[in-house]
Scaffold this motif. Structure first.
Motif, PDB file in Angstrom:
ATOM      1  N   GLY A 291       0.787  -1.229   0.000  1.00  0.00           N
ATOM      2  CA  GLY A 291       0.000   0.000   0.000  1.00  0.00           C
ATOM      3  C   GLY A 291       0.816   1.274   0.000  1.00  0.00           C
ATOM      4  N   LEU A 292       2.143   1.151   0.082  1.00  0.00           N
ATOM      5  CA  LEU A 292       2.986   2.339   0.162  1.00  0.00           C
ATOM      6  C   LEU A 292       2.819   3.247  -1.048  1.00  0.00           C
ATOM      7  N   GLU A 293       2.694   4.514  -0.755  1.00  0.00           N
ATOM      8  CA  GLU A 293       2.691   5.590  -1.755  1.00  0.00           C
ATOM      9  C   GLU A 293       1.436   5.666  -2.617  1.00  0.00           C
ATOM     10  N   LYS A 294       0.547   4.707  -2.497  1.00  0.00           N
ATOM     11  CA  LYS A 294      -0.659   4.773  -3.317  1.00  0.00           C
ATOM     12  C   LYS A 294      -1.579   5.875  -2.811  1.00  0.00           C
ATOM     13  N   CYS A 295      -2.133   6.611  -3.737  1.00  0.00           N
ATOM     14  CA  CYS A 295      -3.117   7.632  -3.385  1.00  0.00           C
ATOM     15  C   CYS A 295      -4.498   7.009  -3.553  1.00  0.00           C
TER      16      CYS A 295
END
Length: 297
Positions: free
Chosen positions: A112-116
């Motif tokens: 889930g890192l960095e997902k907007c």
């Protein structure tokens, strides 16, 4: 987590800002020492180790759950054994995961890192509010565009915190290992952003499927009383459920406990429950705060 000069709670529950509210009083955070100083192997319960030697009796801490384990006990669960030096190298690189559950949890977090991510129920109105999970250890992204904003939000929120512990807050946000004494690697920042601006943020540590901790949470001064605080908490809870995490804990100022209980569904731990929790899990705790929890099981 704020109070007006009259003592009335100021939290974002969808109300518009009021010019009649008294001045906001900043809160303080002082890091509390760990409850357990000596550690025993999570697998065998034995705390004996060989000091200064890199061998099978060495105790290493999992980089996800932070539970200690002997190299030999860790190897018992592996088909292909690892030598102690390799285990130590993995630990130094923050890649030592003691079991399959920790490996799966790390994968879910990193995915889930960095997902907007759009907030699901806001899609019909085409809101530009996004949920993000950020890690200061991720140096190959634009994460550092957001981290200074998050640090500023916390420094404003906890302005009475001493300079020493203010630096600790920055180290938490950036997930730093400070001289081997305070290891904040593995801490994530959960944030709500509007365009390129962070409006509300939390420091989140997901240790195991058993427990996650909400270390700090605050909203940008000019964005308070607009619902962002509760929206952030609800977004965190939604993701924890998706990651099969059973419990969320949060250190809370005593005067704020009724709001967290009535509005957010948290319950306060008794002194004995708090002691047991801190002995079982090396949670980050601050002085003079109570520990609250919310179960998802």
């Amino acid at each position: 987590m704020w109070f007006s000069s009259q003592g009335s709670p100021i939290l974002g529950f969808g109300k518009k800002s009021s010019t009649t509210s008294g001045p906001i009083v900043p809160l303080k955070r002082t890091l509390q020492e760990r409850v357990v100083e000596t550690e025993s192997c999570y697998f065998c319960g034995d705390g004996r180790t060989t000091i200064g030697n890199i061998d099978r009796d060495m105790i290493v801490f999992c980089n996800q759950c932070e539970r200690p384990c002997h190299v030999k006990c860790y190897n018992n669960g592996l088909e292909k054994k690892k030598v102690a030096l390799k285990v130590l190298k993995e630990y130094m690189q923050f890649r030592f995961l003691c079991c399959e559950k920790c490996q799966l949890l790390r994968a879910r977090l990193d995915e889930g890192l960095e997902k907007c991510e759009e907030i699901a129920f806001l899609r019909p109105i085409r809101s530009n509010i996004c949920w993000r999970i950020l890690s200061g250890m991720n140096t190959i992204s634009d994460v550092h565009h957001y981290m200074p904003q998050i640090i500023d939000i916390f420094k404003d929120a906890f302005a009475e915190t001493t300079a020493e512990h203010s630096d600790v807050i920055a180290d938490m946000v950036n997930a730093k290992d400070v001289d081997g004494e305070k290891d904040f690697r593995g801490m994530y920042c959960a944030a709500l952003t509007v365009s390129a601006h962070v409006v509300s943020a939390a420091i989140l540590k997901v240790r195991t499927e058993e427990v996650a901790e909400l270390v700090l949470v605050a909203t940008r001064r000019e964005c308070r009383k607009k619902g962002y605080f509760v929206l952030l908490i609800k977004s965190i809870e939604e993701h924890l459920r998706a990651w099969n995490v059973n419990l969320l804990t949060a250190p809370i100022d005593p005067e704020m406990a009724p709001i967290w209980s009535q509005k957010l569904g948290f319950t306060a731990l008794s002194a004995e429950e708090k002691k047991s929790m801190l002995e079982a899990h090396p949670l980050v705790m601050f002085e003079n705060l109570i520990l609250m929890k919310k179960s998802f099981a």
